[in-house]
Design a protein around this motif. Sequence first.
Motif, PDB file in Angstrom:
ATOM      1  N   THR A 457      23.291 -20.802  -3.317  1.00 48.65           N
ATOM      2  CA  THR A 457      23.054 -20.160  -2.245  1.00 48.65           C
ATOM      3  C   THR A 457      24.017 -20.154  -1.334  1.00 48.65           C
ATOM      4  O   THR A 457      24.416 -20.428  -0.544  1.00 48.65           O
ATOM      5  CB  THR A 457      21.882 -20.505  -2.943  1.00 48.65           C
ATOM      6  OG1 THR A 457      21.408 -20.970  -1.377  1.00 48.65           O
ATOM      7  CG2 THR A 457      20.734 -20.768  -4.399  1.00 48.65           C
ATOM      8  N   ASP A 458      23.039 -18.545  -0.322  1.00 50.90           N
ATOM      9  CA  ASP A 458      24.439 -17.841   0.868  1.00 50.90           C
ATOM     10  C   ASP A 458      23.395 -19.328   1.430  1.00 50.90           C
ATOM     11  O   ASP A 458      24.388 -19.592   2.651  1.00 50.90           O
ATOM     12  CB  ASP A 458      23.571 -17.278   1.339  1.00 50.90           C
ATOM     13  CG  ASP A 458      23.885 -15.434  -0.165  1.00 50.90           C
ATOM     14  OD1 ASP A 458      25.156 -15.573  -0.454  1.00 50.90           O
ATOM     15  OD2 ASP A 458      23.699 -14.523   0.322  1.00 50.90           O
ATOM     16  N   GLN A 459      22.337 -19.995   1.699  1.00 47.58           N
ATOM     17  CA  GLN A 459      21.618 -20.627   2.387  1.00 47.58           C
ATOM     18  C   GLN A 459      22.371 -22.074   2.428  1.00 47.58           C
ATOM     19  O   GLN A 459      22.679 -22.465   3.437  1.00 47.58           O
ATOM     20  CB  GLN A 459      20.039 -20.730   2.670  1.00 47.58           C
ATOM     21  CG  GLN A 459      19.490 -21.598   3.062  1.00 47.58           C
ATOM     22  CD  GLN A 459      19.153 -21.273   4.799  1.00 47.58           C
ATOM     23  OE1 GLN A 459      19.314 -19.842   4.547  1.00 47.58           O
ATOM     24  NE2 GLN A 459      19.804 -22.043   5.822  1.00 47.58           N
ATOM     25  N   ARG A 474      22.948 -17.159   7.932  1.00 47.14           N
ATOM     26  CA  ARG A 474      22.438 -16.785   5.989  1.00 47.14           C
ATOM     27  C   ARG A 474      23.314 -15.218   6.054  1.00 47.14           C
ATOM     28  O   ARG A 474      24.214 -14.847   4.991  1.00 47.14           O
ATOM     29  CB  ARG A 474      21.494 -16.509   5.724  1.00 47.14           C
ATOM     30  CG  ARG A 474      21.353 -16.724   4.408  1.00 47.14           C
ATOM     31  CD  ARG A 474      20.072 -16.668   3.486  1.00 47.14           C
ATOM     32  NE  ARG A 474      19.164 -15.478   4.545  1.00 47.14           N
ATOM     33  CZ  ARG A 474      18.766 -14.065   3.835  1.00 47.14           C
ATOM     34  NH1 ARG A 474      20.601 -14.404   2.557  1.00 47.14           N
ATOM     35  NH2 ARG A 474      18.840 -13.351   4.312  1.00 47.14           N
ATOM     36  N   ARG A 475      22.938 -14.009   6.713  1.00 45.49           N
ATOM     37  CA  ARG A 475      23.061 -12.688   6.405  1.00 45.49           C
ATOM     38  C   ARG A 475      25.102 -12.247   7.130  1.00 45.49           C
ATOM     39  O   ARG A 475      25.650 -11.246   6.296  1.00 45.49           O
ATOM     40  CB  ARG A 475      22.550 -12.012   7.588  1.00 45.49           C
ATOM     41  CG  ARG A 475      22.785 -11.561   8.780  1.00 45.49           C
ATOM     42  CD  ARG A 475      21.937 -10.894   9.752  1.00 45.49           C
ATOM     43  NE  ARG A 475      21.867 -11.159  11.066  1.00 45.49           N
ATOM     44  CZ  ARG A 475      21.652 -11.804  12.139  1.00 45.49           C
ATOM     45  NH1 ARG A 475      20.652 -12.602  11.523  1.00 45.49           N
ATOM     46  NH2 ARG A 475      21.774 -11.660  12.940  1.00 45.49           N
ATOM     47  N   THR A 476      25.281 -13.415   7.451  1.00 43.50           N
ATOM     48  CA  THR A 476      27.027 -13.405   8.041  1.00 43.50           C
ATOM     49  C   THR A 476      27.101 -14.206   6.711  1.00 43.50           C
ATOM     50  O   THR A 476      28.355 -13.339   6.158  1.00 43.50           O
ATOM     51  CB  THR A 476      27.408 -14.183   9.403  1.00 43.50           C
ATOM     52  OG1 THR A 476      26.275 -13.589  10.171  1.00 43.50           O
ATOM     53  CG2 THR A 476      29.046 -13.683   9.370  1.00 43.50           C
ATOM     54  N   VAL A 477      27.171 -14.922   5.699  1.00 44.01           N
ATOM     55  CA  VAL A 477      27.480 -15.966   4.803  1.00 44.01           C
ATOM     56  C   VAL A 477      27.911 -14.022   3.862  1.00 44.01           C
ATOM     57  O   VAL A 477      28.623 -14.162   3.550  1.00 44.01           O
ATOM     58  CB  VAL A 477      26.787 -17.009   4.360  1.00 44.01           C
ATOM     59  CG1 VAL A 477      27.210 -17.673   3.286  1.00 44.01           C
ATOM     60  CG2 VAL A 477      27.576 -17.670   5.265  1.00 44.01           C
ATOM     61  N   ALA A 478      26.183 -13.632   3.616  1.00 46.08           N
ATOM     62  CA  ALA A 478      25.865 -12.735   2.472  1.00 46.08           C
ATOM     63  C   ALA A 478      27.052 -11.645   3.221  1.00 46.08           C
ATOM     64  O   ALA A 478      27.697 -10.663   2.269  1.00 46.08           O
ATOM     65  CB  ALA A 478      24.799 -12.021   2.948  1.00 46.08           C
ATOM     66  N   LYS A 479      27.361 -11.135   4.336  1.00 45.43           N
ATOM     67  CA  LYS A 479      28.382 -10.139   4.491  1.00 45.43           C
ATOM     68  C   LYS A 479      30.084 -10.236   4.033  1.00 45.43           C
ATOM     69  O   LYS A 479      30.752  -9.734   3.256  1.00 45.43           O
ATOM     70  CB  LYS A 479      28.531  -9.721   5.931  1.00 45.43           C
ATOM     71  CG  LYS A 479      29.530  -8.521   6.648  1.00 45.43           C
ATOM     72  CD  LYS A 479      29.687  -8.424   8.179  1.00 45.43           C
ATOM     73  CE  LYS A 479      30.184  -9.072   7.872  1.00 45.43           C
ATOM     74  NZ  LYS A 479      29.792  -9.087  10.253  1.00 45.43           N
ATOM     75  N   ARG A 481      30.493 -13.165   2.101  1.00 48.49           N
ATOM     76  CA  ARG A 481      30.947 -12.775   0.444  1.00 48.49           C
ATOM     77  C   ARG A 481      31.233 -12.047  -0.058  1.00 48.49           C
ATOM     78  O   ARG A 481      31.774 -11.570  -1.391  1.00 48.49           O
ATOM     79  CB  ARG A 481      29.677 -13.831   0.094  1.00 48.49           C
ATOM     80  CG  ARG A 481      29.502 -13.929  -1.698  1.00 48.49           C
ATOM     81  CD  ARG A 481      27.930 -14.431  -2.062  1.00 48.49           C
ATOM     82  NE  ARG A 481      26.582 -13.763  -1.138  1.00 48.49           N
ATOM     83  CZ  ARG A 481      26.312 -13.013  -1.900  1.00 48.49           C
ATOM     84  NH1 ARG A 481      26.966 -12.354  -3.130  1.00 48.49           N
ATOM     85  NH2 ARG A 481      25.273 -12.927  -1.190  1.00 48.49           N
ATOM     86  N   ASP A 482      30.124 -10.756  -0.010  1.00 50.63           N
ATOM     87  CA  ASP A 482      30.521  -9.296   0.005  1.00 50.63           C
ATOM     88  C   ASP A 482      31.954  -8.418   0.128  1.00 50.63           C
ATOM     89  O   ASP A 482      32.540  -8.079  -1.156  1.00 50.63           O
ATOM     90  CB  ASP A 482      29.685  -8.158   0.470  1.00 50.63           C
ATOM     91  CG  ASP A 482      28.412  -8.540  -0.489  1.00 50.63           C
ATOM     92  OD1 ASP A 482      27.825  -8.880  -1.108  1.00 50.63           O
ATOM     93  OD2 ASP A 482      27.226  -8.325   0.770  1.00 50.63           O
ATOM     94  N   SER A 488      26.103 -12.736  -6.030  1.00 53.54           N
ATOM     95  CA  SER A 488      25.018 -14.157  -5.843  1.00 53.54           C
ATOM     96  C   SER A 488      24.784 -14.879  -6.271  1.00 53.54           C
ATOM     97  O   SER A 488      25.640 -14.752  -7.491  1.00 53.54           O
ATOM     98  CB  SER A 488      23.928 -12.974  -5.711  1.00 53.54           C
ATOM     99  OG  SER A 488      23.493 -11.910  -6.190  1.00 53.54           O
TER     100      SER A 488
END
Length: 495
Positions: A457-459, A474-479, A481-482, A488
Amino acid sequence: MKPGLHQGTQLKQELKINPRLYQAMDLLYMPLLDLQQHLKQELLNNPFLDMVEPEEDEDEQSENEPESDVENVANEAPEPPEEKNNDEIDWEGILLDGFDAGGRREEHEEREYYEPVTVDARDLSDHLRDQINLLDLSPREQFLAEEFVGNVNEDGYLACPLEDIVLCANQMLEELAEQMDRDVDDAKRYTLADAEGMLGTIQNLDPPGVGARDLRECLMLQLREAGLEHSVPFRLVRDCFDELINHRWSEISKRFGISPADVQRAADEIAKLDPKPGLVYSAGDDNYIIPDLIVDKIDGKYHVFLNDANLPRLKLSKAYQEIARDKKKFDGESKEFISNKLNSANWMIQAIEQRRQTMLKVMNYIVERQRDFFEKGVQHLKPLTLREVAEVISMHESTVSRVTNEKFVQTPRGVLPLKFFFSSGLSTTAGEDVSARGIKAQIQKLVADENPKHPLTDQAIVNILKQRGVNIARRTVAKYRDQLGVLSARMRKRV
């Protein structure tokens, strides 16, 4: 205040950019091929410019071989000549001393570059028309088929509704009838049933899936062509496409009475299909990249060279210098013409040399700063900004931006754009900064090495990076990853 005209004096400072400075900035911005064409044009327009012959260039190298590695940063570029009035030009100093462009040529022999010429290729429309011509169609059906082919986009999809095709086809019939001074027979007008019948004909053509109106229909056409019309993959696409694209394996397994593993295997078969079948026949333009700089590792050191062997080497024409020496023969417009062309030639030669030196300075610092990248890979790329380079080489940030824009460098790790080496940074617990591009590479490797049954997971990625000393949200990892095109954790999970 009483209206009226008033006269006054004031002192103020203004920054004015002359045309030659604009020209110098344009030269910095030009990629290698553009600069090559520009210099050839200048040689045609300015009689005071001439090309350095290979023999002269070799003699110049033997006298003074410039160093260009990370241990010895390129010397300062020559200052642009000061503007002078036509009557104040130092004719003796310019004409008698002469000026040859310095520089390093890696290969002594002349090499002529032949630009690849793109050959006209057949596209998807040509491929479809060839197949239509082989079918036993009436002239009326042929006319409608042409209308369909004209509305199939390069991805292979039908780009408009059937109603619009019928409307356009009937309008064209009316225009042809008006030209022939006749009325259109209602029996000859196209109907929606005619369009639906022709759609089936188009969808039976090669490549499989062509003429589809959406992705679902495209996949069904390909499965039908493969003889899988009664298979589980075909049923999944036909009956539960939304659940399929959202990876809801449990819902699908309950609906069809099969195991989640069988659903996933069917989804894997569907993933092998081509979502854009028309691109096989796409006539895309070929982009050729010629690196402006070369980085080689020689005896343990990284050396930077300019890849300018094919560029015209400029000097002042000796023949025109001899003509211009007799100043008594020239006055008025002749003298002004000679003065302008001579100044322009001098400026062009110095501007080219300044461009070379500036590019070497920038690339030498990049190699010095990013030595770990060249040694260990993209994960060790350090954060770097245009301002940092500009401060080190004592130039303006906009100058560095022009030097790096649309320029490429050939390195031991491949041909890369100069902008590749510039990225923002994240702090670490050790007090150092790491490049955002390097963090993306770490995330990509973590995802590639994960257990597909228990994806990260992102976390979880945040926790792993923190263990490595990288502070990241975590939001930086999600960005990131996108941006990498990584799904996801739920969408990556295998059963």
